[in-house]
Design a protein around this motif. Structure first.
Motif, PDB file in Angstrom:
ATOM      1  N   ASN A  30       0.805  -1.070  -0.194  1.00 51.25           N
ATOM      2  CA  ASN A  30      -0.352   0.019  -0.267  1.00 51.25           C
ATOM      3  C   ASN A  30       0.991   1.430  -0.382  1.00 51.25           C
ATOM      4  O   ASN A  30       1.834   1.356   0.563  1.00 51.25           O
ATOM      5  N   SER A  31       0.358   2.496  -0.563  1.00 53.02           N
ATOM      6  CA  SER A  31       1.020   3.257  -0.344  1.00 53.02           C
ATOM      7  C   SER A  31       1.406   4.091   0.861  1.00 53.02           C
ATOM      8  O   SER A  31       0.571   3.896   2.091  1.00 53.02           O
ATOM      9  N   THR A  32       2.653   5.130   1.217  1.00 50.24           N
ATOM     10  CA  THR A  32       2.758   5.098   2.429  1.00 50.24           C
ATOM     11  C   THR A  32       2.330   6.741   2.580  1.00 50.24           C
ATOM     12  O   THR A  32       3.105   7.417   1.547  1.00 50.24           O
ATOM     13  N   VAL A  33       2.253   7.249   4.273  1.00 54.32           N
ATOM     14  CA  VAL A  33       2.936   9.163   4.025  1.00 54.32           C
ATOM     15  C   VAL A  33       2.657   8.616   5.226  1.00 54.32           C
ATOM     16  O   VAL A  33       3.219   8.208   5.674  1.00 54.32           O
ATOM     17  N   THR A  34       3.905  10.300   4.774  1.00 54.70           N
ATOM     18  CA  THR A  34       4.991  10.435   6.240  1.00 54.70           C
ATOM     19  C   THR A  34       4.781  12.114   6.629  1.00 54.70           C
ATOM     20  O   THR A  34       3.769  12.588   6.166  1.00 54.70           O
ATOM     21  N   ILE A  35       5.204  12.202   8.021  1.00 53.19           N
ATOM     22  CA  ILE A  35       5.105  13.516   8.688  1.00 53.19           C
ATOM     23  C   ILE A  35       6.405  14.027   7.525  1.00 53.19           C
ATOM     24  O   ILE A  35       7.654  13.962   7.641  1.00 53.19           O
ATOM     25  N   THR A  36       5.852  15.657   6.784  1.00 52.14           N
ATOM     26  CA  THR A  36       6.691  16.270   6.562  1.00 52.14           C
ATOM     27  C   THR A  36       7.221  17.536   6.731  1.00 52.14           C
ATOM     28  O   THR A  36       8.816  18.241   7.042  1.00 52.14           O
ATOM     29  N   GLN A  37       7.155  17.824   8.176  1.00 47.37           N
ATOM     30  CA  GLN A  37       6.896  19.372   9.134  1.00 47.37           C
ATOM     31  C   GLN A  37       6.321  19.057  10.617  1.00 47.37           C
ATOM     32  O   GLN A  37       5.308  18.878  10.335  1.00 47.37           O
ATOM     33  N   LEU A  38       7.030  19.268  11.412  1.00 46.22           N
ATOM     34  CA  LEU A  38       6.865  19.139  12.229  1.00 46.22           C
ATOM     35  C   LEU A  38       5.961  20.739  12.964  1.00 46.22           C
ATOM     36  O   LEU A  38       6.248  22.055  12.445  1.00 46.22           O
ATOM     37  N   GLY A  39       4.584  20.553  13.566  1.00 45.78           N
ATOM     38  CA  GLY A  39       3.961  21.849  13.526  1.00 45.78           C
ATOM     39  C   GLY A  39       4.564  22.772  15.189  1.00 45.78           C
ATOM     40  O   GLY A  39       5.548  22.009  16.030  1.00 45.78           O
ATOM     41  N   ASN A  40       4.126  23.823  15.801  1.00 41.34           N
ATOM     42  CA  ASN A  40       4.276  24.301  16.393  1.00 41.34           C
ATOM     43  C   ASN A  40       2.616  25.157  17.089  1.00 41.34           C
ATOM     44  O   ASN A  40       3.023  26.424  15.654  1.00 41.34           O
ATOM     45  N   ASP A  41       2.547  25.039  17.361  1.00 37.79           N
ATOM     46  CA  ASP A  41       1.113  25.645  18.079  1.00 37.79           C
ATOM     47  C   ASP A  41       0.771  27.295  18.795  1.00 37.79           C
ATOM     48  O   ASP A  41       0.044  28.159  18.348  1.00 37.79           O
ATOM     49  N   PHE A  42       2.110  27.146  18.905  1.00 40.27           N
ATOM     50  CA  PHE A  42       2.736  28.416  19.706  1.00 40.27           C
ATOM     51  C   PHE A  42       3.356  29.801  18.621  1.00 40.27           C
ATOM     52  O   PHE A  42       3.243  30.383  19.267  1.00 40.27           O
ATOM     53  N   ILE A  43       3.601  28.880  17.518  1.00 40.82           N
ATOM     54  CA  ILE A  43       4.172  29.936  16.816  1.00 40.82           C
ATOM     55  C   ILE A  43       2.745  31.197  15.998  1.00 40.82           C
ATOM     56  O   ILE A  43       1.956  30.527  16.295  1.00 40.82           O
ATOM     57  N   GLY A  44       3.602  32.206  15.824  1.00 42.15           N
ATOM     58  CA  GLY A  44       2.687  33.873  16.023  1.00 42.15           C
ATOM     59  C   GLY A  44       3.085  34.448  15.219  1.00 42.15           C
ATOM     60  O   GLY A  44       3.650  34.115  14.145  1.00 42.15           O
ATOM     61  N   TRP A  45       2.379  35.760  15.443  1.00 45.42           N
ATOM     62  CA  TRP A  45       2.966  36.762  14.617  1.00 45.42           C
ATOM     63  C   TRP A  45       4.186  37.443  14.597  1.00 45.42           C
ATOM     64  O   TRP A  45       4.487  37.553  15.461  1.00 45.42           O
ATOM     65  N   GLU A  46       4.955  37.798  13.173  1.00 49.66           N
ATOM     66  CA  GLU A  46       5.974  38.647  13.196  1.00 49.66           C
ATOM     67  C   GLU A  46       5.370  40.049  13.652  1.00 49.66           C
ATOM     68  O   GLU A  46       4.688  40.385  13.066  1.00 49.66           O
ATOM     69  N   GLU A  47       5.936  40.525  14.560  1.00 50.97           N
ATOM     70  CA  GLU A  47       5.696  41.813  15.422  1.00 50.97           C
ATOM     71  C   GLU A  47       6.923  43.006  15.243  1.00 50.97           C
ATOM     72  O   GLU A  47       7.494  43.604  15.277  1.00 50.97           O
ATOM     73  N   GLU A  48       5.999  44.348  14.985  1.00 47.17           N
ATOM     74  CA  GLU A  48       6.967  45.410  14.832  1.00 47.17           C
ATOM     75  C   GLU A  48       6.678  46.405  15.566  1.00 47.17           C
ATOM     76  O   GLU A  48       5.382  46.779  15.607  1.00 47.17           O
ATOM     77  N   GLU A  49       7.803  46.871  16.681  1.00 49.76           N
ATOM     78  CA  GLU A  49       6.861  48.375  17.186  1.00 49.76           C
ATOM     79  C   GLU A  49       7.675  49.278  16.588  1.00 49.76           C
ATOM     80  O   GLU A  49       9.297  49.378  16.751  1.00 49.76           O
ATOM     81  N   ALA A  50       7.074  50.726  16.217  1.00 50.64           N
ATOM     82  CA  ALA A  50       7.134  51.752  15.190  1.00 50.64           C
ATOM     83  C   ALA A  50       6.923  53.018  15.799  1.00 50.64           C
ATOM     84  O   ALA A  50       5.924  53.141  17.128  1.00 50.64           O
ATOM     85  N   ILE A  51       8.117  53.499  15.626  1.00 50.77           N
ATOM     86  CA  ILE A  51       7.911  55.958  16.636  1.00 50.77           C
ATOM     87  C   ILE A  51       8.516  56.178  15.538  1.00 50.77           C
ATOM     88  O   ILE A  51       9.199  55.387  14.794  1.00 50.77           O
ATOM     89  N   ASN A  52       7.498  56.854  15.897  1.00 52.98           N
ATOM     90  CA  ASN A  52       7.827  58.225  14.121  1.00 52.98           C
ATOM     91  C   ASN A  52       7.848  59.389  14.931  1.00 52.98           C
ATOM     92  O   ASN A  52       6.777  59.928  15.532  1.00 52.98           O
ATOM     93  N   ILE A  53       8.761  60.845  14.797  1.00 47.61           N
ATOM     94  CA  ILE A  53       8.719  61.876  15.384  1.00 47.61           C
ATOM     95  C   ILE A  53       8.792  62.758  14.246  1.00 47.61           C
ATOM     96  O   ILE A  53       9.444  63.018  13.401  1.00 47.61           O
ATOM     97  N   GLY A  54       8.031  63.760  13.473  1.00 47.72           N
ATOM     98  CA  GLY A  54       8.084  64.682  12.677  1.00 47.72           C
ATOM     99  C   GLY A  54       7.445  65.681  12.185  1.00 47.72           C
ATOM    100  O   GLY A  54       7.095  66.452  13.530  1.00 47.72           O
ATOM    101  N   VAL A  55       8.183  66.959  11.222  1.00 44.92           N
ATOM    102  CA  VAL A  55       7.589  67.803  11.101  1.00 44.92           C
ATOM    103  C   VAL A  55       7.135  68.164   9.948  1.00 44.92           C
ATOM    104  O   VAL A  55       7.759  67.512   9.244  1.00 44.92           O
ATOM    105  N   ASP A  56       5.721  68.897   9.542  1.00 44.64           N
ATOM    106  CA  ASP A  56       5.397  69.423   8.266  1.00 44.64           C
ATOM    107  C   ASP A  56       5.267  70.809   8.324  1.00 44.64           C
ATOM    108  O   ASP A  56       4.931  71.243   8.955  1.00 44.64           O
ATOM    109  N   TYR A  57       5.793  71.666   6.834  1.00 41.67           N
ATOM    110  CA  TYR A  57       6.049  73.295   7.368  1.00 41.67           C
ATOM    111  C   TYR A  57       5.457  73.296   5.309  1.00 41.67           C
ATOM    112  O   TYR A  57       6.112  72.130   4.673  1.00 41.67           O
ATOM    113  N   SER A  58       4.895  74.303   5.519  1.00 36.50           N
ATOM    114  CA  SER A  58       5.088  75.009   4.295  1.00 36.50           C
ATOM    115  C   SER A  58       5.074  76.543   4.588  1.00 36.50           C
ATOM    116  O   SER A  58       4.446  77.074   5.965  1.00 36.50           O
TER     117      SER A  58
END
Length: 1021
Positions: A676-704
């Motif tokens: 019979n044909s066979t199957v196998t695990i090709t990648q182990l999972g991780n239930d706790f993997i989450g988003w990559e996050e970015e913490e961003a700060i910006n200080i600026g000035v607009d002028y005319s």
């Protein structure tokens, strides 16, 4: 008597009430067209009483008996304050505010005046990129926006581009921004081809674009939550008008594309001289019969002994391109429309390479009732790419083989038939005649794509509306690779064919409530809450066949099947979001955004994430202490902070998109079990993997300043990217082939300054000079790695891949010390600072990064009456690049042709040069003269450049002539693209460099950009 008194009392009461409050009506019109303006905000100054004008511009509002002051405001128009007095009808004409119009930008699920924005947003208007001979808008806005680096990944017509907003924020996941076209969140995995470089944004005709807005910081992007860490690009296409007149625009452009700065390789005589010297330097007489250089290639002193052939000239060409655009727009008070159609055909600088596209667009907006507005934006495109193999040392890739091919081995004989390669019978390039291969091998990619949407908005109250939206990005691709048996390399297999069909459907829908109201003339509140759902499906199938009885048979059924494959992937995402904007008296500005997203890509323990941002602004120019400073028209300080997400996962092993990284996956296994044909695990999972996050700060000035003649923005920013995705080694005895498991480990930091400045330098006597300049300073640094390590090494070579404190992309090389004048051997400086003939891994040093430290652009427009000259420079500095091409064409070894500077090689003791002694196998005393264990900095060079990107000279016919022929506009122009480049890069094109095909080098058989010249005509009716 009582009835008379009661009647008198009621009459007095009514008269008193009338004296206290009365109704004023009127109509608000456009001062230029005389048409009614719908949606104008009419406010009784000093109160919270306000109304909006109806579809015809009419309004009614209650005012006190003494009248008061009405304030009329509308985006793109100059605000007006009108004294009512004793009038009962107040009609107002509103004039266009040119300065304000340029400040209207599209942000998340709506639009704002830039003066109201407290985040970092940059805009490019459609007229800036109109008529540029480019297939996609990202290529057209290169260098025009601070904080946004855009570079070509390929010079192929319709080729891919790289967009990076404020640096590289991920090591193993995507760094591409979220791109939104008319509200449709465009997928990044469709619309391409495997038969050449392609851009999924090619489906949009740049001439259909009204504006491009780039959201760069957390405050501007946070409403998109988990997709916004790499920035957001919002594209808005053109719409109709309410003028009642239909405008017709026709644009025609034709031109040529020329290759430039190609490698200067050796002619036949110098080539033979080098080959003879290779033999002499290892003790072989080049005059040896049969195997000597003179027998194999000819005698350099006897031109009759060899036949010279220019492979580069045969492979490269001056190519043609043509573009035709037709659009119509118009409408009335109830219905507005825009229709556009285009055809674009561009040949490549390399033969048998081209791009062809048809596009069609229909944008509609209809006021079904006084409160209900519906709209649709529909687009279709069909693209065809005949591609070339690039980005690697491929013998059937013209960008490697054309420069290496032997110049004494003609591609064709005197009858025009293809010769075997090479004609002397040696083994070179696997016997592949590149001219025959490029002419006869079919590499065809075809794409049908639509990016379309529909929407409906219902005005529940004057200050409250509800909007429903649905958008779709659908692409269907077919790739054909046909290798006929007439090409000797494919004759043993009887020729082959491989067909790949793919379908990608990407749908997003959202529903939101918008609230906007002004209280007491000074408190303005805007708010939005909404729900969004998105899903994307990708599926495909492929088949291959060979052993065709005749090379003219090209259908899979005509041969023997060799392969069948297929795939299916999907993901889903949903989110809820809210945003509140508040400003007090247009002086103190506040904004807060929060979004919660759920994504099917992530594990069960971290499927949901919350992203947020807040910002503040202070318009100093409205403060009393600056009211006497006349040269300041507008001055605003702003600051923002937020946390965003990145859900665009990539496989760390090969960079391909993945939808199931956090999950355990299964696949077919080799062999059978009990029949019979066979199957196998090709990648182990991780239930706790989450988003990559970015913490961003910006200080600026607009002028005319100076009556709005000088304007700009300065932003200081920092992003900290954390929880980066890495493949972490698992137990060796885990029982799976892939013993890596994905986890969130590692951090990056980007920080820098964005500067934009523009102004009207001269405006006198009919002559005007407008100039805009932008520059971004960027520092990229790895701040954390797996397990607190300082360095991650390559498992196979031991070479450092990532180092804390260094950029995410760097070159670790050995230090070249030139050539020993005594013996012609290449020398290196080892880790102890001593000269050595052989380098080791420990001798390496960090010799720069592929990430530029600053980049930007400078545009100038000089106009005098109907004549205009546009000059645009684009630049980047501080980055290095490694030219892998030189391994083959400056090695001084083997059969390959060489670049002409091989003539500066070492020949005799005392020669001072950096080109080692040439030998047949490239070694001296058994040691390679290019590299042994570690590549050297010999082929590393500064890839900084400044380029005259576009130069356009145009003339607009005067109105007196246009009126005679019933035309609205007629413009003729001549244009050049990529005209001049100043650089120290030791390669063809400093822009088209990338870590391509896993080679670890910057340029290796890449498709360079061409120089373009064109002439065009725009007609408006």
């Amino acid at each position: 008597m009582k009835k008379i008194l009661l009647t008198c009392f009621m009459l007095v009461f009514v008269l008193y009430a009338w004296a206290q409050d009365r109704t004023v009506s009127g109509k608000v019109t456009d001062a230029d067209t005389g048409e009614g303006l719908p949606g104008v905000n009419v406010l009784l100054k000093g109160t919270g009483i306000g109304v909006n004008s109806d579809l015809d511009g009419n309004y009614k509002i209650s005012v006190p008996s003494e009248g008061g002051t009405l304030v009329f405001s509308f985006i793109g128009m100059k605000k007006q304050e009108v004294q009512v007095g004793n009038r009962s009808v107040v009609d107002v004409q509103m004039a266009t505010d040119v300065a304000q119009l340029s400040e209207v930008v599209v942000t998340g699920y709506g639009s704002q005046l830039k003066r109201e924005i407290t985040g970092s947003v940059a805009s490019v208007k459609g007229d800036v990129i109109e008529n540029l001979p480019m297939q996609s808008f990202d290529r057209a806005i290169q260098g025009r926006v601070a904080g946004t680096q855009i570079s070509a990944a390929s010079g192929q017509p319709g080729g891919a581009m790289n967009i990076r907003i404020r640096g590289i924020g991920s090591i193993n996941s995507s760094n591409d921004p979220l791109i939104i076209i008319d509200g449709v969140q465009v997928g990044t995995q469709g619309g391409g081809t495997t038969q050449g470089s392609a851009n999924p944004l090619n489906s949009i005709n740049p001439n259909d674009i009204e504006s491009i807005d780039i959201l760069k910081d957390a405050s501007a992007s946070a409403i998109y939550g988990a997709q916004a860490a790499n920035g957001v690009v919002i594209v808005t296409t053109k719409s109709g008008s309410k003028s009642g007149k239909t405008q017709v625009n026709l644009s025609v452009q034709e031109g040529v594309v020329q290759p430039f700065n190609l490698y200067d390789v050796l002619g036949a005589k110098d080539f033979i001289t080098i080959k003879a010297e290779q033999q002499s330097n290892v003790g072989i007489d080049p005059e040896t019969p049969l195997t000597g250089a003179y027998a194999l290639y000819g005698n350099p002193e006897d031109p009759t002994s060899y036949q010279e052939y220019d492979w580069v000239d045969a492979m490269f060409q001056d190519a043609r391109f043509r573009t035709y655009d037709l659009s119509m727009s118009g409408g009335n008070e109830k219905t507005q429309f825009y229709f556009g159609g285009s055809y674009n055909k561009q040949e490549g600088q390399i033969i048998m390479s081209d791009f062809e596209r048809f596009t069609g667009r229909l944008n509609l907006s209809h006021s079904a009732t006084e409160k209900l507005t519906v709209g649709a934006k529909l687009s279709i495109s069909h693209q065809k790419i005949f591609g070339s193999i690039a980005n690697g040392n491929f013998v059937n890739g013209p960008f490697a083989a054309a420069f290496q091919a032997v110049p004494t081995s003609p591609a064709v004989d005197e009858n025009g038939d293809y010769n075997p390669y090479p004609t002397n019978g040696l083994s070179h390039l696997f016997g592949y005649n590149i001219l025959q291969g490029v002419n006869e091998e079919v590499r065809l990619g075809r794409t049908f794509q639509t990016v379309s949407s529909a929407n409906a908005t219902y005005q529940i109250l004057p200050s409250l509306s509800a909007t429903a939206f649905v958008g779709i990005d659908l692409s269907m691709n077919r790739d054909d690779n046909q290798r006929p048996s007439t090409i000797p390399a494919f004759a043993p297999s009887g020729g082959s064919i491989f067909i790949n069909n793919r379908r990608t459907i990407n749908v997003n829908t959202n529903y939101n409530l918008n609230y906007s109201k002004t209280f007491a003339d000074v408190h303005r509140v805007k708010a939005i809450v909404g729900y969004e759902y998105k899903f994307e499906e990708r599926e495909g199938n492929s088949l291959g066949a060979n052993q065709f009885a005749n090379p003219f048979f090209r259908l899979p059924g005509d041969g023997q099947p060799t392969s069948v494959g297929g795939f299916f992937q999907e993901y889903k995402r949903l989110g809820i979001f809210g945003k509140v904007d508040y400003d007090y008296n247009d002086r103190y500005l506040f904004s807060a955004t929060v979004r919660r997203d759920g994504h099917s890509r992530f594990g069960s323990e971290s499927k949901y994430g919350t992203f947020y941002a807040g910002s503040v602004g202070w318009r100093l120019s409205d403060e009393a202490f600056l009211e006497d400073v006349n040269f300041i028209n507008d001055l605003k300080l702003k600051a923002s902070y937020g946390v965003l997400g990145n859900a665009e996962l990539r496989d760390p092993t090969d960079g391909t998109p993945v939808n199931y990284a956090p999950q355990t996956t299964w696949g077919g296994a080799t062999g059978q079990y009990l029949g019979n044909s066979t199957v196998t695990i090709t990648q182990l999972g991780n239930d706790f993997i989450g988003w990559e996050e970015e913490e961003a700060i910006n200080i600026g000035v607009d002028y005319s300043l100076l009556n709005n003649r000088l304007f700009g923005t300065v932003d200081f920013w920092r992003t900290n990217n954390r929880d980066l995705l890495f493949a972490v080694p698992f137990f060796q005895n885990a029982g799976v082939d892939n013993n890596n498991i994905f986890d969130n480990i590692g951090a990056l930091r980007n920080q820098g300054v964005d500067i934009e400045v523009g102004g009207v330098i001269v405006d006198q006597g009919g002559f005007r000079w407008d100039s805009r300049f932008n520059i971004t300073f960027l520092q990229n640094e790895v701040t954390e790695l797996i397990g607190g390590q300082d360095t991650i090494f390559d498992n196979d070579t031991g070479i450092p891949q990532l180092i804390v404190g260094e950029p995410a992309d760097f070159f670790y090389v050995a230090k070249s010390a030139g050539v020993n004048p005594a013996n012609g051997r290449a020398m290196f400086i080892n880790k102890d600072g001593n000269l050595s003939y052989e380098e080791s891994f420990e001798d390496g040093y960090i010799a720069g990064s592929a990430i530029p430290t600053h980049y930007g652009g400078w545009s100038n427009t000089f106009s005098y009456k109907g004549l205009s000259l546009d000059v645009f420079f684009q630049y980047q500095y501080g980055n290095t690049a490694y030219n892998g091409d030189l391994y083959n064409i400056l090695s001084g070894s083997g059969v390959s042709n060489q670049r002409s500077d091989i003539l500066n090689r070492w020949q005799n003791p005392g020669d001072l040069t950096n080109v080692p002694k040439v030998t047949q196998n490239g070694t001296i005393a058994g040691i390679s003269q290019t590299s042994t264990n570690l590549v050297t900095d010999r082929f590393l060079s500064d890839a900084s450049y400044i380029r005259l990107k576009t130069l356009t000279l145009s003339y607009n016919l005067p109105k007196s002539i246009l009126d005679r022929v019933n035309m609205r506009q007629a413009r003729i122009f001549v244009q050049g693209v990529n005209i001049l480049t100043w650089t120290e890069y030791d390669g063809i094109d400093p822009e088209v460099v990338a870590n391509n095909n896993g080679t670890g080098v910057s340029s290796y058989g890449t498709y360079p950009l061409g120089r373009q010249f064109s002439v065009g005509l725009n007609i408006g009716l």
